[in-house]
Design a protein around this motif. Structure first.
Motif, short mmCIF file in Angstrom:
data_model
loop_
_atom_site.label_atom_id
_atom_site.label_comp_id
_atom_site.label_asym_id
_atom_site.label_seq_id
_atom_site.Cartn_x
_atom_site.Cartn_y
_atom_site.Cartn_z
N ASN A 196 0.87 -1.21 -0.16
CA ASN A 196 0.00 -0.09 -0.16
C ASN A 196 0.78 1.40 0.12
OD1 ASN A 196 -2.60 -1.23 0.11
ND2 ASN A 196 -2.52 -1.57 1.91
N GLY A 197 1.99 1.18 0.72
CA GLY A 197 2.74 2.41 0.73
C GLY A 197 3.53 2.73 -0.72
N LEU A 198 3.73 1.58 -1.66
CA LEU A 198 4.19 2.01 -2.90
C LEU A 198 3.08 2.32 -3.54
CD1 LEU A 198 6.44 1.35 -4.91
CD2 LEU A 198 5.42 -0.94 -5.31
N ALA A 199 1.82 1.80 -3.62
CA ALA A 199 0.71 2.25 -4.43
C ALA A 199 0.52 3.71 -4.18
CB ALA A 199 -0.34 1.70 -3.99
N GLU A 200 0.71 4.24 -2.97
CA GLU A 200 0.53 5.80 -2.58
C GLU A 200 1.92 6.36 -3.32
OE1 GLU A 200 -1.39 7.32 1.19
OE2 GLU A 200 -1.03 5.03 1.66
N ARG A 201 3.02 6.02 -3.00
CA ARG A 201 4.27 6.67 -3.54
C ARG A 201 4.12 6.78 -4.98
NH1 ARG A 201 9.39 4.72 -4.63
NH2 ARG A 201 8.99 2.86 -3.74
N VAL A 202 3.72 5.89 -5.58
CA VAL A 202 3.78 5.95 -7.26
C VAL A 202 2.35 6.71 -8.02
CG1 VAL A 202 5.15 4.05 -7.38
CG2 VAL A 202 2.86 3.61 -7.65
N ASP A 203 1.55 6.89 -6.74
CA ASP A 203 0.26 7.36 -7.38
C ASP A 203 -0.64 6.18 -8.10
OD1 ASP A 203 -2.08 8.95 -7.20
OD2 ASP A 203 -1.23 10.31 -9.03
N ALA A 204 -0.65 4.99 -7.60
CA ALA A 204 -1.16 3.76 -8.66
C ALA A 204 -2.63 4.13 -8.72
CB ALA A 204 -0.92 2.53 -7.83
N ASP A 205 -3.06 3.79 -9.70
CA ASP A 205 -4.63 3.62 -10.12
C ASP A 205 -5.24 2.39 -9.71
OD1 ASP A 205 -4.87 6.43 -11.84
OD2 ASP A 205 -3.10 5.19 -12.78
N LEU A 206 -4.41 1.41 -9.78
CA LEU A 206 -5.15 0.21 -9.07
C LEU A 206 -4.05 -0.67 -8.36
CD1 LEU A 206 -7.51 -1.91 -9.78
CD2 LEU A 206 -6.21 -2.72 -11.50
N VAL A 207 -4.31 -1.63 -7.43
CA VAL A 207 -3.49 -2.61 -6.83
C VAL A 207 -4.07 -3.71 -7.15
CG1 VAL A 207 -2.62 -3.25 -4.66
CG2 VAL A 207 -2.96 -1.01 -4.94
N ILE A 208 -3.17 -4.94 -7.55
CA ILE A 208 -3.55 -6.36 -7.71
C ILE A 208 -2.97 -7.30 -6.91
CG2 ILE A 208 -3.79 -7.85 -9.51
CD1 ILE A 208 -3.28 -5.58 -11.37
N VAL A 209 -3.91 -7.85 -6.24
CA VAL A 209 -3.06 -9.06 -5.55
C VAL A 209 -3.94 -10.35 -5.75
CG1 VAL A 209 -2.35 -7.59 -3.43
CG2 VAL A 209 -4.78 -8.61 -3.26
N GLY A 210 -3.15 -11.63 -5.65
CA GLY A 210 -3.66 -13.04 -6.15
C GLY A 210 -4.20 -13.40 -4.65
N SER A 211 -5.53 -14.08 -4.82
CA SER A 211 -5.98 -15.00 -3.72
C SER A 211 -6.26 -16.40 -4.12
CB SER A 211 -7.40 -14.40 -3.20
OG SER A 211 -7.84 -15.06 -2.27
N ARG A 212 -5.78 -17.28 -3.31
CA ARG A 212 -5.80 -18.62 -3.72
C ARG A 212 -6.65 -19.35 -2.92
NH1 ARG A 212 0.56 -20.05 -3.82
NH2 ARG A 212 0.60 -18.28 -2.46
N GLY A 213 -7.52 -20.22 -3.38
CA GLY A 213 -8.58 -20.92 -2.47
C GLY A 213 -7.82 -22.10 -1.98
N GLN A 214 -8.14 -22.81 -0.98
CA GLN A 214 -7.55 -23.95 -0.27
C GLN A 214 -7.87 -25.28 -1.31
OE1 GLN A 214 -9.27 -24.25 3.52
NE2 GLN A 214 -7.51 -23.51 4.55
N SER A 215 -9.05 -25.42 -2.04
CA SER A 215 -9.29 -26.23 -2.88
C SER A 215 -10.45 -25.67 -3.73
CB SER A 215 -9.86 -27.51 -2.16
OG SER A 215 -10.66 -28.37 -3.14
#
Length: 282
Positions: A89-108
């Motif tokens: 989140n700190g990087l997103a603010e520093r570079v003034d990002a328009d979007l942040v993307i994170v991956g989420s994996r289900g257990q199954s």
């Protein structure tokens, strides 16, 4: 436009980055530049004798950078140490990002999906729109749950100011979205209040007209019940590729926290989730 793409350098994230359709969707959203970031533990000392952590990390990051550059994106890479959600989140603010993307994996693929701790913490503290991308774990491989990230969007609204802010995402989604479902959930206590249901229907219809004018085929639903359960039931019916939600802050004195409905939907949904936080107070 610029996106911060968080990676743990795993095969799962690499599977997402290697999916051409997903990257085309992000390009239609408007993304032209990625800040690819991986966060290492502050307890890992890359300079220890015999340690090649730094070299292996950089090699893996460069490999993933190549996947994005091959599709024509400009890419900056960042290796940082610390608490993942704070550094992302700190990087997103520093570079003034328009979007942040994170991956989420289900257990199954057969079990309810559980949002990972990093994705959950990023969501709770983000001040930028956040795409939680579902990655399905197979026996010996990974694949994204929905390649066409924004083709079918389920938008849930309580008609609050921040829900309206989330609706503004269609300004960016309109070239990538073909169909939309607009949902409002009326609490059970208001079931007998036909005026409230009628008003909600009219407000959804006005939003639907807006999207129809943009060339997006749109339908609406006013549902009655518990918000999280009804949004997930609407997901099961409509089968969206992404659920669009606004989040709420719980305290003006603290960094914004994810609202309970948004958190529950993000944790339990099968689709990707695009979360839009309240406007940051500067």
């Amino acid at each position: 436009m610029r996106a911060v793409y968080a990676t743990d350098l795993s095969a799962a994230i690499e599977a997402a980055m290697g999916t051409e359709t997903c990257l085309e969707c992000l390009e239609r959203y408007g993304i032209g530049t990625f800040d690819l970031v991986t966060v290492t533990s502050p307890n890992v000392t890359a300079g220890m004798p015999g340690s090649d952590v730094s070299r292996r990390t950089r090699a893996a990051l460069d490999r993933q950078r190549g996947l994005l550059e091959a599709e024509g994106f400009e890419v900056q890479t960042h290796v940082v140490r610390g608490t993942p959600h704070r550094r992302i989140n700190g990087l997103a603010e520093r570079v003034d990002a328009d979007l942040v993307i994170v991956g989420s994996r289900g257990q199954s693929p057969l079990e309810r999906r559980l949002i990972g701790s990093t994705a959950k913490n990023v969501a709770r503290s983000t001040v930028r729109p956040l795409l939680v991308q579902r990655i399905v774990e197979r026996e010996d491989d990974h694949e994204v749950a929905n390649e066409h990230l924004f083709e079918r969007v389920l938008y849930a609204t309580d008609f609050s100011e921040n829900a309206e802010r989330a609706f503004d995402q269609f300004d960016r989604l309109q070239t990538a979205t073909k169909e939309a479902m607009l949902v409002h959930v009326t609490p059970p206590a208001r079931r007998a209040e036909s005026d409230a249901v009628s008003d909600a229907g009219e407000r959804l219809a006005a939003l639907a007209d807006d999207l129809q004018n943009r060339g997006i085929e749109t339908q609406t639903q006013v549902r009655e019940g518990v918000a999280t359960e009804e949004i997930l039931a609407a997901e099961a019916e409509f089968e969206p590729t992404t659920i669009l939600l606004g989040t709420r802050g719980r305290s003006p004195m603290r960094r914004l926290l994810l609202g309970s409905v948004s958190e529950d939907v993000t944790a339990r949904a099968n689709a990707n989730v695009l979360l839009v936080p309240p406007r940051a107070v500067r």
